[in-house]
Design a protein around this motif. Sequence first.
Motif, short mmCIF file in Angstrom:
data_model
loop_
_atom_site.label_atom_id
_atom_site.label_comp_id
_atom_site.label_asym_id
_atom_site.label_seq_id
_atom_site.Cartn_x
_atom_site.Cartn_y
_atom_site.Cartn_z
N ASN A 110 47.32 42.56 36.62
CA ASN A 110 48.63 43.19 36.79
C ASN A 110 49.70 42.47 35.97
N LEU A 111 49.59 41.15 35.87
CA LEU A 111 50.59 40.39 35.13
C LEU A 111 50.36 40.46 33.62
N PHE A 112 49.14 40.20 33.18
CA PHE A 112 48.88 40.11 31.75
C PHE A 112 48.83 41.48 31.07
N SER A 113 48.58 42.53 31.84
CA SER A 113 48.55 43.86 31.24
C SER A 113 49.93 44.33 30.80
N LEU A 114 50.97 43.56 31.14
CA LEU A 114 52.31 43.87 30.64
C LEU A 114 52.41 43.66 29.14
N TYR A 115 51.48 42.87 28.57
CA TYR A 115 51.59 42.46 27.17
C TYR A 115 50.47 42.99 26.29
N GLY A 116 49.50 43.68 26.87
CA GLY A 116 48.42 44.24 26.08
C GLY A 116 47.31 44.76 26.96
N ASN A 117 46.35 45.44 26.35
CA ASN A 117 45.19 45.93 27.10
C ASN A 117 44.26 44.78 27.45
N ILE A 118 43.79 44.75 28.69
CA ILE A 118 42.92 43.68 29.15
C ILE A 118 41.46 44.10 28.97
N VAL A 119 40.68 43.24 28.34
CA VAL A 119 39.24 43.50 28.14
C VAL A 119 38.45 42.98 29.34
N ARG A 120 38.61 41.70 29.65
CA ARG A 120 37.95 41.13 30.84
C ARG A 120 38.66 39.85 31.26
N ILE A 121 38.43 39.47 32.52
CA ILE A 121 39.04 38.27 33.09
C ILE A 121 37.96 37.49 33.84
N LYS A 122 38.05 36.17 33.71
CA LYS A 122 37.07 35.31 34.38
C LYS A 122 37.79 34.13 35.02
N LEU A 123 37.65 34.00 36.34
CA LEU A 123 38.13 32.81 37.04
C LEU A 123 37.06 31.73 36.91
N LEU A 124 37.46 30.52 36.54
CA LEU A 124 36.49 29.45 36.32
C LEU A 124 36.15 28.80 37.65
N ARG A 125 34.92 28.97 38.07
CA ARG A 125 34.51 28.51 39.41
C ARG A 125 34.54 26.98 39.52
N ASN A 126 34.26 26.29 38.42
CA ASN A 126 34.29 24.82 38.46
C ASN A 126 35.71 24.27 38.35
N LYS A 127 36.66 25.14 37.98
CA LYS A 127 38.09 24.79 37.94
C LYS A 127 38.85 25.95 38.57
N PRO A 128 38.98 25.97 39.87
CA PRO A 128 39.54 27.15 40.56
C PRO A 128 40.96 27.51 40.16
N ASP A 129 41.69 26.57 39.56
CA ASP A 129 43.07 26.88 39.15
C ASP A 129 43.14 27.28 37.68
N HIS A 130 41.97 27.58 37.07
CA HIS A 130 41.92 28.00 35.67
C HIS A 130 41.30 29.40 35.58
N ALA A 131 41.73 30.16 34.57
CA ALA A 131 41.14 31.48 34.32
C ALA A 131 41.22 31.79 32.83
N LEU A 132 40.28 32.60 32.36
CA LEU A 132 40.30 33.12 30.99
C LEU A 132 40.68 34.60 31.04
N VAL A 133 41.57 34.99 30.15
CA VAL A 133 42.00 36.39 30.06
C VAL A 133 41.82 36.84 28.61
N GLN A 134 41.01 37.86 28.39
CA GLN A 134 40.79 38.38 27.04
C GLN A 134 41.59 39.66 26.86
#
Length: 447
Positions: free
Chosen positions: A275-299
């Motif tokens: 919802n937040l990142f789609s303000l700036y472009g089309n989202i391909v996929r998102i991944k929350l990093l399980r070994n770093k719960p406060d990190h995520a990748l957004v493509q």
Amino acid sequence: MAEPSKVIHVRNVGHEISENDLLQLFQPFGVISKLVMLRAKNQALLQMQDIPSAISALQFYANVQPSIRGRNVYVQFSSHQELTTMEQNAQGRGDEPNRILLLTVHHMLYPITVEVLHQVFSPYGFVEKIVTFQKSAGFQALIQYQVRQSAVEARTSLQGRNIYDGCCQLDIQFSNLDELQVNYNNDRSRDFTNPNLPSEQKGRSSHQPGYSDAGGMYPANGATSAAFSQMANAAAIADAFGGGLPPGISGTNDRCTVLVSNLNSDSIDEDKLFNLFSLYGNIVRIKLLRNKPDHALVQLGDGFQAELAVHFLKGAMLFGKQLEVNFSKHPNITQGADTHEYMNSNLNRFNRNAAKNYRYCCSPTRMIHLSTLPQDITEEDIVSHLEEHGTITNSKLFEMNGKKQALVQFETEEQATEALVCKHASSLGGSIVRISFSQLQEIRENS
């Protein structure tokens, strides 16, 4: 302050400023004997015929702010008393003809490959070799013609022109190299006189003196074309931003994936990030990093959209945390059980009217805009739907083109951001609500 000199140092010389623009700025004060554009530093060195002419120019511009094409430039005496051949050759040969051209591409919204450059430059003569690379000035290339006259004609015809409408502007100089060495034929380098060269192996560099390895540029596969097909055409994007990109946006980024850190792992999930990142472009996929719960990748769909996200969201507050948003070292997110796919989501905002949506890109604000509301909605319904996320200081329901819309102002940007990530695409009165940030400072009766 530097002592008076015939040489004037000009700063903040943007890529839209030409040599002729600078000449017009200083010609009223005397004869200009030399001009060197330092494109990589957004600077220029300009030598007047004598010191009194240079003094007159600087005295005048001490009281009148010099401006070129809407950009303020800043002038002072240079530490050089004379421009030597070394300074003139620092960025290339300047006006001394050579069969090798050094070009820099500004405002690059689409990827530029060897094939694209060959198509642009081959009408002026036989192109023997092309090498592309990335430097501090941006995307650059060296183009070697068979004969010098072809290079002269190409520079005369193409200098300052755009490869695509509204973007990919060419800044062309004569190189000070005598011969290009090309070791690989691929999307980043090509020797048209030797088609039997191998393609570059991963991790190998062409070792061409004078430029860096181009391995960090656009990947040579169909993914790039697919990603860029999601963008509106470049002319529409330029129009959306009023003819130029927002300050701080280069338009030359090629990395599509961003790393978001310092997330509130107890409150965040993939859909809220969407919802937040789609303000700036089309989202391909998102991944929350399980070994770093406060990190995520957004493509995102392409590098330009990723640059917008990094620029506007770095430092934003969400769920009590200040977000850190940077480009990822990973070119894309690998599909898997722990990734959420959004490429085909009808909630992506840039599938239609992309240019219109670029116009609304901004950092989080205290004001949010709601659309696709049911016709029988009331202001009280909207406030009730959003008030759990913070203190609402003002709101307004209005109709535009026969459709109900609303503005809601929160006490803080963080509260508005939380409301957006939690309630965008939520159901209200049987309709799926769309929410974005509004750039309005306050709600007025005629808003």
